[in-house]
Design an enzyme around this catalytic site. Structure first.
Site, mmCIF file in Angstrom:
data_model
loop_
_atom_site.group_PDB
_atom_site.id
_atom_site.type_symbol
_atom_site.label_atom_id
_atom_site.label_comp_id
_atom_site.label_asym_id
_atom_site.label_seq_id
_atom_site.Cartn_x
_atom_site.Cartn_y
_atom_site.Cartn_z
ATOM 1 N N ASN A 1 0.846 -1.180 0.000
ATOM 2 C CA ASN A 1 0.000 0.000 0.000
ATOM 3 C C ASN A 1 0.891 1.244 0.000
ATOM 4 O O ASN A 1 1.688 1.448 0.919
ATOM 5 C CB ASN A 1 -0.900 -0.032 1.241
ATOM 6 C CG ASN A 1 -1.865 1.133 1.302
ATOM 7 O OD1 ASN A 1 -2.221 1.728 0.297
ATOM 8 N ND2 ASN A 1 -2.286 1.461 2.521
ATOM 9 N N ASP B 1 -7.111 5.488 -9.744
ATOM 10 C CA ASP B 1 -8.538 5.173 -9.836
ATOM 11 C C ASP B 1 -9.337 6.382 -9.360
ATOM 12 O O ASP B 1 -9.173 6.837 -8.225
ATOM 13 C CB ASP B 1 -8.850 3.957 -8.959
ATOM 14 C CG ASP B 1 -10.241 3.392 -9.215
ATOM 15 O OD1 ASP B 1 -11.156 4.168 -9.559
ATOM 16 O OD2 ASP B 1 -10.416 2.169 -9.058
ATOM 17 N N PHE C 1 -3.603 3.592 -22.162
ATOM 18 C CA PHE C 1 -4.624 4.055 -21.226
ATOM 19 C C PHE C 1 -4.902 5.539 -21.438
ATOM 20 O O PHE C 1 -6.059 5.966 -21.483
ATOM 21 C CB PHE C 1 -4.164 3.803 -19.790
ATOM 22 C CG PHE C 1 -5.177 4.196 -18.757
ATOM 23 C CD1 PHE C 1 -6.123 3.289 -18.314
ATOM 24 C CD2 PHE C 1 -5.199 5.480 -18.230
ATOM 25 C CE1 PHE C 1 -7.077 3.652 -17.367
ATOM 26 C CE2 PHE C 1 -6.147 5.847 -17.281
ATOM 27 C CZ PHE C 1 -7.084 4.927 -16.854
ATOM 28 N N GLU C 2 -3.839 6.334 -21.559
ATOM 29 C CA GLU C 2 -4.035 7.768 -21.768
ATOM 30 C C GLU C 2 -4.677 8.031 -23.125
ATOM 31 O O GLU C 2 -5.563 8.893 -23.248
ATOM 32 C CB GLU C 2 -2.694 8.497 -21.669
ATOM 33 C CG GLU C 2 -2.818 10.001 -21.736
ATOM 34 C CD GLU C 2 -1.520 10.734 -21.422
ATOM 35 O OE1 GLU C 2 -1.463 11.960 -21.644
ATOM 36 O OE2 GLU C 2 -0.560 10.081 -20.953
#
Length: 262
Positions: free
Chosen positions: A132, A155, A229-230
């Site tokens: 994390n 996200d 993704f971009e």
């Protein structure tokens, strides 16, 4: 009527850190055979051996790492939070061999893909962490040891009831400030307008940070490779928003306060 028994004590909830929701939902998806082989053969070379706390991606109390020992040299350190399949950080590590790079990602399949590409490219200045991110920045790395932190396309948790899961919040700003050296840079990018505005509001108000851009938004960071993704966001007519903040130069007293903040 049977007497109702008291409820058992609440057990540790692995979806939270410090009683706050984490910014991800970790699913145990299967890896491909090539990813399994890459993990088995090379994860010890790339993935930091960090003892975990109660949750699978937590950092155990007292667990720390020294970047100079991790990389075997003294060099600027860039940390990417949520590296995905590693496209951005792999490109950067190949083009900047004089810099150390640390990718943080909780999804093992993404780390395995990164390992495969790193092996093919012969990258030596990249390490990975399966933890994390806020815990690593707060507990594992020494205060003031990071030159840049990258948060690209986290996200957005689009539904209002899920906004509490967004990575970039007041507490993240605090741990990012702790990890960054005075003058260090926090770079952010998103294709979700509402999240971009939220990020800007949080960082504008965050103690110890100042804008490193003029106008409404920062220019696109030219060190970020254009990923699929971009491009997908662009194809959907979503504007890519960049933000850049610099940690102010702190006095010794302020630095001590940052290091001692629980």
């Amino acid at each position: 009527m049977t007497e109702q028994q008291p409820l058992p004590p609440k057990s540790f909830d692995p979806t939270t850190f410090r009683e706050k929701p984490v910014s991800f939902v970790r699913r145990s998806g299967r890896m491909t055979p090539s990813q399994e082989r890459a993990w088995a053969d090379h994860h010890e070379k790339y993935v930091l051996d960090i003892a975990h706390g109660p949750a699978a991606t937590s950092v155990a109390d007292g667990e720390t790492g020294d970047p100079e020992q991790i990389f075997g040299r003294t060099a600027p350190l860039i940390v990417e939070v949520g590296s995905g399949q590693g496209h951005a950080i792999l490109h950067a590590s190949q083009t900047r061999p004089d810099t150390n790079f640390l990718a943080i990602e909780v999804f093992r399949a993404g780390l395995a893909r990164t390992i495969i590409r790193a092996e093919v490219a012969g990258v030596e200045n990249l390490r990975l962490a399966e933890v994390n991110a806020p815990e690593l920045l707060e507990k594992y790395l020494p205060a003031g040891s990071v030159d840049e932190i990258w948060v690209f396309f986290p996200d957005p948790w689009k539904k209002v009831r899920h906004h509490k899961r967004r990575l970039v919040n007041d507490d993240f700003a605090r741990v990012a400030r702790r990890a960054l050296r005075p003058g260090g840079v926090l770079r952010l990018a998103t294709d979700w307008e509402n999240y971009a505005e939220h990020m800007r509001q949080v960082l504008d108000a965050a103690e110890g940070f100042e804008r490193d851009f003029s106008g409404e938004w920062a220019d696109r960071f030219d060190g970020r490779i254009l990923t699929a993704f971009e491009e997908k966001g662009i194809d959907k007519d979503r504007r890519i928003r960049d933000l850049t903040y610099r940690r102010g130069t702190a006095t010794s007293a302020m630095t001590a306060t940052i290091e001692e903040t629980p």
